[in-house]
Design a protein around this motif. Sequence first.
Motif, PDB file in Angstrom:
ATOM      1  N   PRO A  38       0.851  -1.200   0.000  1.00  0.00           N
ATOM      2  CA  PRO A  38       0.000   0.000   0.000  1.00  0.00           C
ATOM      3  C   PRO A  38       0.886   1.250   0.000  1.00  0.00           C
ATOM      4  CG  PRO A  38      -0.504  -1.463   1.849  1.00  0.00           C
ATOM      5  CD  PRO A  38       0.762  -1.931   1.261  1.00  0.00           C
ATOM      6  N   ILE A  48       1.746   3.363   3.300  1.00  0.00           N
ATOM      7  CA  ILE A  48       2.665   2.933   4.359  1.00  0.00           C
ATOM      8  C   ILE A  48       3.938   2.307   3.769  1.00  0.00           C
ATOM      9  CG2 ILE A  48       0.926   2.588   6.158  1.00  0.00           C
ATOM     10  CD1 ILE A  48       1.094  -0.443   5.467  1.00  0.00           C
ATOM     11  N   ILE A  58      10.705  -2.035   7.672  1.00  0.00           N
ATOM     12  CA  ILE A  58      10.557  -3.340   8.326  1.00  0.00           C
ATOM     13  C   ILE A  58      11.375  -4.392   7.588  1.00  0.00           C
ATOM     14  CG2 ILE A  58       8.929  -5.208   8.786  1.00  0.00           C
ATOM     15  CD1 ILE A  58       6.869  -3.074   9.460  1.00  0.00           C
ATOM     16  N   ALA A 111      14.226  -6.372   9.479  1.00  0.00           N
ATOM     17  CA  ALA A 111      14.108  -7.823   9.636  1.00  0.00           C
ATOM     18  C   ALA A 111      15.326  -8.521   9.049  1.00  0.00           C
ATOM     19  CB  ALA A 111      12.829  -8.315   8.972  1.00  0.00           C
ATOM     20  N   ILE A 121      17.996 -10.769  11.217  1.00  0.00           N
ATOM     21  CA  ILE A 121      18.234 -12.187  10.910  1.00  0.00           C
ATOM     22  C   ILE A 121      19.718 -12.439  10.650  1.00  0.00           C
ATOM     23  CG2 ILE A 121      17.802 -13.999   9.203  1.00  0.00           C
ATOM     24  CD1 ILE A 121      14.940 -12.918   9.007  1.00  0.00           C
ATOM     25  N   TYR A 158      -7.495  -2.213   3.007  1.00  0.00           N
ATOM     26  CA  TYR A 158      -6.390  -3.006   2.482  1.00  0.00           C
ATOM     27  C   TYR A 158      -5.088  -2.664   3.220  1.00  0.00           C
ATOM     28  CZ  TYR A 158      -2.861  -4.892  -0.594  1.00  0.00           C
ATOM     29  OH  TYR A 158      -1.793  -5.576  -1.071  1.00  0.00           O
ATOM     30  N   THR A 159      -4.894  -1.359   3.446  1.00  0.00           N
ATOM     31  CA  THR A 159      -3.670  -0.925   4.136  1.00  0.00           C
ATOM     32  C   THR A 159      -3.555  -1.572   5.504  1.00  0.00           C
ATOM     33  OG1 THR A 159      -3.877   1.188   3.008  1.00  0.00           O
ATOM     34  CG2 THR A 159      -2.378   1.107   4.877  1.00  0.00           C
ATOM     35  N   PHE A 193      -2.930  -5.313   5.233  1.00  0.00           N
ATOM     36  CA  PHE A 193      -1.540  -5.535   4.817  1.00  0.00           C
ATOM     37  C   PHE A 193      -0.585  -5.346   5.993  1.00  0.00           C
ATOM     38  CE2 PHE A 193       2.579  -4.447   3.172  1.00  0.00           C
ATOM     39  CZ  PHE A 193       2.741  -5.316   2.107  1.00  0.00           C
ATOM     40  N   ALA A 194      -0.826  -4.250   6.763  1.00  0.00           N
ATOM     41  CA  ALA A 194       0.059  -3.951   7.885  1.00  0.00           C
ATOM     42  C   ALA A 194       0.026  -5.082   8.906  1.00  0.00           C
ATOM     43  CB  ALA A 194      -0.338  -2.630   8.533  1.00  0.00           C
ATOM     44  N   MET A 198       1.745  -8.185   7.560  1.00  0.00           N
ATOM     45  CA  MET A 198       3.193  -7.972   7.502  1.00  0.00           C
ATOM     46  C   MET A 198       3.815  -8.151   8.887  1.00  0.00           C
ATOM     47  SD  MET A 198       5.446  -6.132   5.237  1.00  0.00           S
ATOM     48  CE  MET A 198       7.188  -6.076   5.486  1.00  0.00           C
ATOM     49  N   VAL A 218       6.524 -11.040   9.653  1.00  0.00           N
ATOM     50  CA  VAL A 218       7.882 -10.658  10.070  1.00  0.00           C
ATOM     51  C   VAL A 218       8.112 -11.024  11.534  1.00  0.00           C
ATOM     52  CG1 VAL A 218       9.467  -8.730  10.397  1.00  0.00           C
ATOM     53  CG2 VAL A 218       8.056  -8.842   8.361  1.00  0.00           C
ATOM     54  N   LEU A 250       8.620 -14.718  11.919  1.00  0.00           N
ATOM     55  CA  LEU A 250       9.895 -15.085  11.313  1.00  0.00           C
ATOM     56  C   LEU A 250      11.049 -14.770  12.270  1.00  0.00           C
ATOM     57  CD1 LEU A 250      11.035 -16.075   8.551  1.00  0.00           C
ATOM     58  CD2 LEU A 250      11.443 -13.683   8.021  1.00  0.00           C
TER      59      LEU A 250
END
Lengths: 219, 269
Positions: free
Chosen positions: A68, A71, A78, A82, A86, B10-11, B14-15, B18, B22, B25
């Motif tokens: 998007p 942002i 990020i 990340a 790692i 959507y924003t 998505f955030a 994400m 992350v 992970l």
Amino acid sequence: MGLLSKKDAKLITDPLADNNPITIQVLGICSALAITAELKASLVMGIAVLFVLSVGNVVISLMRNIIPSKIRIIVQLIVVAALVIIVDQVLKAFAFELSKTLSVFIGLIITNCIIMGRFEAFALANKPWQSFLDGIGNALGYAVILVIVGFFRELLGSGTLFGIPVLGDPIGSPETGPTGVYAFGYENNGFMLMPPMALIIVGLIIWVQRSRNKNLIED
Amino acid sequence: MAVNTDKNSYTIIFAVAMVLVVGSLLAFTASSLKPNIEENKRMEKQQNILYAMGINGNESTGDITFVSTDKVAEAFSENVSEQIVLEVKDGKILKEMTRDEFMKSKAQGAGKEPYLIDIKKEQAKAKNGESRFLPLFIGQQDNKTVYVVPIRGKGLWDAIWGFVALDEDMVVKGTFFDHAGETPGLGANIKQRYFMDDFYGEKLLTEAGVFKGIKVAKGNNDPVNNDKDDFEVDALAGATITGDGVSAMIKKDLKLYLPYFKNLKKNNN
């Protein structure tokens, strides 16, 4: 360059000279000042950025159609953070010695504006393979300047290269006194170790580069 | 599939996605690598303590080589004859514990190998007015007993720490310094041989037995550090704040051990 098309090859060669991230785009100056007091640190930082920038560029490029736009900067941040964490963890677990040498750089990579700059300017609008090449090219362009600055600062500031004395021993043994050029009264220039001298050397590189290629001079 | 990436919903989705991806992970990486990292840190501490004691793999005058990782556990148990933990408060020793007593102790921060004591946490305890633990590692150097103690303080950017080996008169018999993020080529040079070696033979106490510390001093006109009675070592160019940090941690942390060394002297005489 049989592997790469002419356009692709330009992605790597351009940032090395006529579109250098440090001397032309004036990005990444902060780390160029902070860590170039010795050659080894410059080289290590160059390699670290090479890795993060090329991989990061590919990741951002793969995600370019679904990020998007509101942002996107945070998303880029990020991804870099990340990746860096790692890499840091893996090094600490499997290459502890190396991670000790790298300690400061790992943190500095996140703040490197070249990385955000390339994500924003290139990876968001191009395919992964081109983005990868662009990452390699810009990181190499960055590393070249870092190594040049590190070379002069370490040589003139400490009289060493990669930590090995090349100009002789400034103190020497009590019997013989200083050796090498120090025997003639030469002294290391402590000012070279200070960050302002890095800026002056970068300035000199910019001067040399622009005097050789007049196209780079803006009106 | 054309997605409208400008929509607020959507924003947000998505955030959230994400962050989840992350976050998990990173959590996965951190937890799966933790045992390896801890083991590396443990071996590093043993290597550093042995290095301060003078047991290392150094070959030339310039390099710093530790006992190799596959031999360090053995070398540590062989050379560190005793680990002692002092519990102190306001400059007084409340209790002296052997390794076994410390490992059995239920107190906060205890119950582990003394060399794994977290100095940062102990310093925080002292700051809050609680008693803290001071570990001591005892070994031999040239047939004389040396006492290795940990120190920790602040550099320019981040923490600096080290180990100092002392004989019973509190004369330095070896040091090891390390840092989390000092400037390469400047403050980071506290980790270089030429800086660490300067401390060898320096005294911490005056003739009268008053604790004075060792100052990392600029322009002390003694670059090779021949004068061992001046309570000073030559500073590093361009690393004033890191050098001051080293002086400060030596002064602050080694002083804590003064009562122990005074007792030692008294009992020996």
